[in-house]
Design a protein around this motif. Structure first.
Motif, mmCIF file in Angstrom:
data_model
loop_
_atom_site.group_PDB
_atom_site.id
_atom_site.type_symbol
_atom_site.label_atom_id
_atom_site.label_comp_id
_atom_site.label_asym_id
_atom_site.label_seq_id
_atom_site.Cartn_x
_atom_site.Cartn_y
_atom_site.Cartn_z
ATOM 1 N N ASN A 1 36.065 -20.035 52.516
ATOM 2 C CA ASN A 1 35.267 -21.262 52.514
ATOM 3 C C ASN A 1 35.759 -22.282 53.529
ATOM 4 O O ASN A 1 35.028 -23.177 53.913
ATOM 5 C CB ASN A 1 35.253 -21.866 51.097
ATOM 6 C CG ASN A 1 36.643 -22.198 50.582
ATOM 7 O OD1 ASN A 1 37.655 -21.717 51.096
ATOM 8 N ND2 ASN A 1 36.703 -23.029 49.563
ATOM 9 N N LYS B 1 33.621 -25.195 55.603
ATOM 10 C CA LYS B 1 33.820 -26.622 55.373
ATOM 11 C C LYS B 1 34.179 -27.363 56.656
ATOM 12 O O LYS B 1 33.896 -28.541 56.809
ATOM 13 C CB LYS B 1 34.916 -26.846 54.318
ATOM 14 C CG LYS B 1 34.486 -26.391 52.940
ATOM 15 C CD LYS B 1 35.326 -27.037 51.833
ATOM 16 C CE LYS B 1 36.718 -26.480 51.741
ATOM 17 N NZ LYS B 1 37.464 -27.074 50.612
ATOM 18 N N ILE C 1 37.153 -24.075 41.963
ATOM 19 C CA ILE C 1 37.057 -25.492 42.341
ATOM 20 C C ILE C 1 38.440 -26.065 42.641
ATOM 21 O O ILE C 1 39.329 -26.017 41.801
ATOM 22 C CB ILE C 1 36.442 -26.337 41.205
ATOM 23 C CG1 ILE C 1 35.056 -25.821 40.829
ATOM 24 C CG2 ILE C 1 36.383 -27.812 41.597
ATOM 25 C CD1 ILE C 1 34.428 -26.601 39.675
ATOM 26 N N GLY C 2 38.599 -26.606 43.860
ATOM 27 C CA GLY C 2 39.777 -27.404 44.197
ATOM 28 C C GLY C 2 39.321 -28.851 44.317
ATOM 29 O O GLY C 2 39.417 -29.634 43.384
ATOM 30 N N THR C 3 38.752 -29.178 45.491
ATOM 31 C CA THR C 3 38.185 -30.526 45.674
ATOM 32 C C THR C 3 36.741 -30.621 45.195
ATOM 33 O O THR C 3 36.177 -31.705 45.158
ATOM 34 C CB THR C 3 38.203 -30.926 47.165
ATOM 35 O OG1 THR C 3 37.357 -29.999 47.876
ATOM 36 C CG2 THR C 3 39.597 -30.878 47.748
ATOM 37 N N ALA C 4 36.104 -29.489 44.925
ATOM 38 C CA ALA C 4 34.676 -29.379 44.540
ATOM 39 C C ALA C 4 33.725 -29.464 45.732
ATOM 40 O O ALA C 4 32.509 -29.549 45.552
ATOM 41 C CB ALA C 4 34.276 -30.381 43.458
ATOM 42 N N THR C 5 34.266 -29.432 46.944
ATOM 43 C CA THR C 5 33.408 -29.510 48.136
ATOM 44 C C THR C 5 32.553 -28.245 48.282
ATOM 45 O O THR C 5 31.356 -28.327 48.595
ATOM 46 C CB THR C 5 34.273 -29.717 49.397
ATOM 47 O OG1 THR C 5 35.155 -30.818 49.166
ATOM 48 C CG2 THR C 5 33.428 -29.980 50.616
ATOM 49 N N THR C 6 33.164 -27.088 48.030
ATOM 50 C CA THR C 6 32.404 -25.833 48.117
ATOM 51 C C THR C 6 31.328 -25.799 47.033
ATOM 52 O O THR C 6 30.184 -25.421 47.297
ATOM 53 C CB THR C 6 33.362 -24.633 47.979
ATOM 54 O OG1 THR C 6 34.373 -24.764 48.976
ATOM 55 C CG2 THR C 6 32.634 -23.311 48.158
ATOM 56 N N ASP D 1 43.858 -14.049 45.407
ATOM 57 C CA ASP D 1 44.995 -14.969 45.517
ATOM 58 C C ASP D 1 45.237 -15.617 44.156
ATOM 59 O O ASP D 1 44.305 -15.765 43.362
ATOM 60 C CB ASP D 1 44.725 -16.043 46.582
ATOM 61 C CG ASP D 1 43.888 -17.181 46.044
ATOM 62 O OD1 ASP D 1 42.708 -16.950 45.728
ATOM 63 O OD2 ASP D 1 44.417 -18.302 45.885
ATOM 64 N N TYR E 1 43.478 -19.579 43.470
ATOM 65 C CA TYR E 1 42.038 -19.835 43.302
ATOM 66 C C TYR E 1 41.264 -18.619 42.787
ATOM 67 O O TYR E 1 40.744 -18.627 41.680
ATOM 68 C CB TYR E 1 41.415 -20.272 44.636
ATOM 69 C CG TYR E 1 41.915 -21.585 45.172
ATOM 70 C CD1 TYR E 1 41.389 -22.789 44.707
ATOM 71 C CD2 TYR E 1 42.894 -21.637 46.163
ATOM 72 C CE1 TYR E 1 41.827 -24.006 45.215
ATOM 73 C CE2 TYR E 1 43.345 -22.851 46.676
ATOM 74 C CZ TYR E 1 42.806 -24.024 46.197
ATOM 75 O OH TYR E 1 43.243 -25.227 46.693
ATOM 76 N N GLY F 1 38.943 -16.446 49.898
ATOM 77 C CA GLY F 1 40.111 -16.198 50.747
ATOM 78 C C GLY F 1 41.398 -16.704 50.123
ATOM 79 O O GLY F 1 41.649 -16.487 48.942
ATOM 80 N N GLY F 2 42.206 -17.378 50.932
ATOM 81 C CA GLY F 2 43.440 -17.978 50.421
ATOM 82 C C GLY F 2 44.576 -16.998 50.209
ATOM 83 O O GLY F 2 45.587 -17.342 49.587
HETATM 84 C C1 LIG Z 1 40.510 -24.383 49.165
HETATM 85 C C2 LIG Z 1 40.119 -23.219 48.369
HETATM 86 C C3 LIG Z 1 39.195 -23.320 47.323
HETATM 87 C C4 LIG Z 1 38.671 -24.629 46.834
HETATM 88 O O1 LIG Z 1 37.612 -25.138 47.574
HETATM 89 P P1 LIG Z 1 37.117 -26.630 47.350
HETATM 90 O O2 LIG Z 1 35.979 -26.746 48.278
HETATM 91 O O3 LIG Z 1 38.255 -27.540 47.713
HETATM 92 O O4 LIG Z 1 36.750 -26.800 45.924
HETATM 93 C C5 LIG Z 1 38.800 -22.153 46.684
HETATM 94 N N1 LIG Z 1 39.333 -20.960 47.033
HETATM 95 C C6 LIG Z 1 40.259 -20.839 48.000
HETATM 96 C C7 LIG Z 1 40.817 -19.517 48.286
HETATM 97 C C8 LIG Z 1 40.680 -21.961 48.698
HETATM 98 O O5 LIG Z 1 41.626 -21.827 49.651
#
Ligand SMILES: *Cc1c(COP(=O)(O)O)cnc(C)c1O
Length: 301
Positions: A40, A44, A173-178, A254, A257, A286-287
């Motif tokens: 992602n 972004k 979800i990390g920042t929720a941007t995706t 990973d 996430y 990914g990640g």
């Molecule tokens: C950064 C990341 C996310 C989170 O994405 P957000 O848009 O920040 O919610 C999800 N999966 C992986 C592997 C990431 O690196």
């Protein structure tokens, strides 16, 4: 560069528990697009980088923690495009730099370490002064691409999935941007599902309103309680799931996430959350570089 017709590999996950429930489960392999600019993150970054090029900025500044997939993706992508990059890192410079930050430096990213008390996810005077010593001709990308531009870029992912006609699209979800990007381009009959990887995340609605510029959006389904102890924490149960998943389907996940999100969806399928006939698309965002911070031999891949 990416567009609405990027070639994305889709793996169908086949298992008896899916057949029994007449569910089609698809892993959307964004992780295979590039080994470093993974998943992602590339999407972004899209409109920010577009801006940098259009506005003739030679430097991209962004922020993150020592294990940030976003930082290393930005470092690698800007290098490919012959742009300079600066990373604002949360916390004092450690004695042993993380594998992630080492890789950022190898891609030419200049690192500025900011003590936690001075660190905010937006730029402040202290940080701006430090950046100006290196460059004054830059664009700024908030941590994790958390901005309407980041969400617009992430919505390109969804455009590329419509041919599969998924009934459900799932992301971590990390920042929720995706998540915001998926909501932006999902059709009314499609459900967007998010799995927070941070403990007790209660501000997803506020985040989506900020990212989408309005509170008129189709609310996503959120599966809580799959954070396995919090951000970047893990348990044996999670690691065992990831190893089994790799053994069965040959797909590496990973632990920060995608391991948690795939675990959550398996759990919800087994508990019959999804109706018969569902086609569920899971974004492998990914990640995988993050797995380098686990002790050796934790994972079988
Ligand atoms: C950064 C990341 C996310 C989170 O994405 P957000 O848009 O920040 O919610 C999800 N999966 C992986 C592997 C990431 O690196």
């Amino acid at each position: 560069m990416i567009d609405n017709n990027i070639d994305i590999k889709i793996d169908e996950i086949k298992a008896a528990f899916l057949n029994e429930r007449d569910i089609k489960l698809l892993a959307v392999r964004l992780d295979l697009i590039h080994p470093v600019i993974s998943g992602n993150k590339l999407f972004k970054l899209y409109y920010f980088i577009d801006d940098a090029i259009k506005l003739n900025k030679n430097t991209v500044v962004t922020m993150g923690g020592a294990y940030s997939n976003h930082l290393v993706a930005t470092a690698c992508y800007t290098k490919q495009l012959n742009l300079n990059s600066i990373g604002i890192i949360r916390g004092e410079e450690p004695k042993n730099t993380s594998a992630t930050l080492k890789q950022c430096s190898e891609f030419g990213m200049k690192l500025i370490f900011v003590p936690r008390i001075d660190y905010q996810i937006e730029l402040n005077e202290v940080i701006i002064q430090k950046i100006n010593k290196i460059s004054t001709n830059y664009i700024f990308i908030p941590e994790g691409g958390y901005d309407s531009k980041g969400a617009a870029g992430a919505s390109i992912i969804m455009n590329n999935l419509q041919a599969l006609n998924p009934s459900h699209i799932c992301t971590a979800i990390g920042t929720a941007t995706t998540l915001a990007g998926l909501i932006k381009s999902a059709s009314p009959n499609q459900k967007v599902i998010g799995v927070p990887v941070i403990k007790g995340m209660t501000d997803i609605d506020e985040r989506l309103t900020y990212l989408l510029g309005s509170n008129h959006y189709e609310p996503p389904i959120i599966f809580n309680h799959f954070d396995f102890g919090g951000y970047a924490r893990h348990t044996n149960e999670l690691i065992n799931f990831m190893n089994d998943f790799y053994g069965n389907f040959n797909i590496p996940l990973d632990f920060v996430y995608t391991g948690k999100m795939f675990y959550a969806i398996f759990d919800k399928i087994k508990n019959n959350f999804f109706p018969k006939g569902s086609t569920i698309a899971l974004l492998h965002t990914g990640g995988l570089q993050g797995n380098q911070s686990l002790p050796m031999n934790t994972l079988i891949f």
